[in-house]
Design a protein around this motif. Structure first.
Motif, PDB file in Angstrom:
ATOM      1  N   VAL A  41       7.317   0.062  -9.930  1.00  0.00           N
ATOM      2  CA  VAL A  41       6.766   1.295 -10.515  1.00  0.00           C
ATOM      3  C   VAL A  41       5.721   1.904  -9.597  1.00  0.00           C
ATOM      4  O   VAL A  41       5.343   3.072  -9.760  1.00  0.00           O
ATOM      5  N   ALA A  42       5.235   1.130  -8.636  1.00  0.00           N
ATOM      6  CA  ALA A  42       4.283   1.652  -7.649  1.00  0.00           C
ATOM      7  C   ALA A  42       4.437   0.872  -6.355  1.00  0.00           C
ATOM      8  O   ALA A  42       4.755  -0.319  -6.361  1.00  0.00           O
ATOM      9  N   MET A  43       4.229   1.572  -5.240  1.00  0.00           N
ATOM     10  CA  MET A  43       4.386   0.940  -3.932  1.00  0.00           C
ATOM     11  C   MET A  43       3.561   1.731  -2.917  1.00  0.00           C
ATOM     12  O   MET A  43       3.406   2.945  -3.038  1.00  0.00           O
ATOM     13  N   ASN A  44       3.025   1.046  -1.921  1.00  0.00           N
ATOM     14  CA  ASN A  44       2.276   1.742  -0.884  1.00  0.00           C
ATOM     15  C   ASN A  44       2.992   1.640   0.457  1.00  0.00           C
ATOM     16  O   ASN A  44       4.092   1.079   0.549  1.00  0.00           O
ATOM     17  N   ARG A  45       2.388   2.172   1.499  1.00  0.00           N
ATOM     18  CA  ARG A  45       3.026   2.178   2.816  1.00  0.00           C
ATOM     19  C   ARG A  45       3.280   0.779   3.355  1.00  0.00           C
ATOM     20  O   ARG A  45       4.210   0.566   4.127  1.00  0.00           O
TER      21      ARG A  45
END
Length: 236
Positions: free
Chosen positions: A117-121
């Protein structure tokens, strides 16, 4: 009737080789990380059978207790094999991207899992599970970077599902983290505070909000290492 009986027996015969093949594949997988599994299972079976057979000779019922010992030896071997196979599976999954999502998918009935549901670089990921314990956010990746991802998701949850408790878990072996093999147990130990209809209502609100996997096309299989994330640090 005879034709139906033949078809049923044929289905059972087709199913049995499938089960045996699955057991054989599981054993091979387990033996790769646990070379002594065969010796352990044989030892458990022989000792269990031998103890009951000896008791049978002492009591004068070697046949009956021998049969009972054989059945219990098979049961003990199955239990030990299941535990060691599970341990080996977790050992192979440890550190692999998406391992926590795979665990969440098998937590049990009553839980609805939404991966990523969320992810960063840096490809630190937060997964979400909703059940009678409320919302559980499970992060895998760098613990320091996950703090901001989890905080942002918890803030979002507080706006959408106000009366639902939100828990967070960071997968890992460090202080304050939960090992992958204990994620399921940790979630099942959470107090159940929601009813079935409340869980359904929470899921409906979250689906209406959307998530990373539904709003953004993602390639199937493992994420390519060179894939660049959009600016902003987090995908929604």
């Amino acid at each position: 009737m005879a034709r139906k009986a033949n078809s049923d027996s044929g289905a059972d015969a087709a199913a049995n080789p499938g089960r045996l093949k699955q057991i054989a594949l599981t054993y091979k997988m387990t033996r790769r990380t646990d070379p002594k599994v065969g010796l352990v299972l044989a030892g458990v079976g022989i000792v269990t059978f031998g103890v009951f057979l000896a008791i049978g000779f002492v009591l004068g019922f070697p046949v009956y207790l021998g049969i009972l010992g054989f059945l219990l030896a098979f049961l003990a071997m199955a239990i030990i094999f299941g535990r060691r196979a599970e341990r080996a599976a977790f050992g192979q999954m440890e550190g692999q991207p998406g391992a926590a999502a795979a665990v969440l998918q098998n937590v049990g009935r009553g839980w609805t899992t939404t991966p990523a549901v969320a992810m960063n670089r840096s490809q630190d990921v937060v997964h979400r599970a909703v059940g009678k314990a409320g919302i559980v956010l499970v992060g895998e990746g760098n613990p320091n970077r996950l703090k901001s991802l989890l905080a942002a998701e918890k803030k979002k949850m507080s706006r959408i599902v106000v009366d639902v408790p939100v828990h967070d878990i960071v997968v890992g072996d460090g202080e304050g983290q939960v090992p992958l093999k204990r994620v399921r147990t940790t979630m099942l130990k959470l107090p159940r505070v929601l009813s079935g209809p409340q869980v359904t209502a929470a899921n409906d609100r979250l689906r209406a909000m959307g998530d990373l996997m539904s709003n953004m096309p993602m390639p199937k299989g493992p994420m390519p290492k060179g894939m660049r994330m959009p600016r902003g640090g987090k995908m929604r």
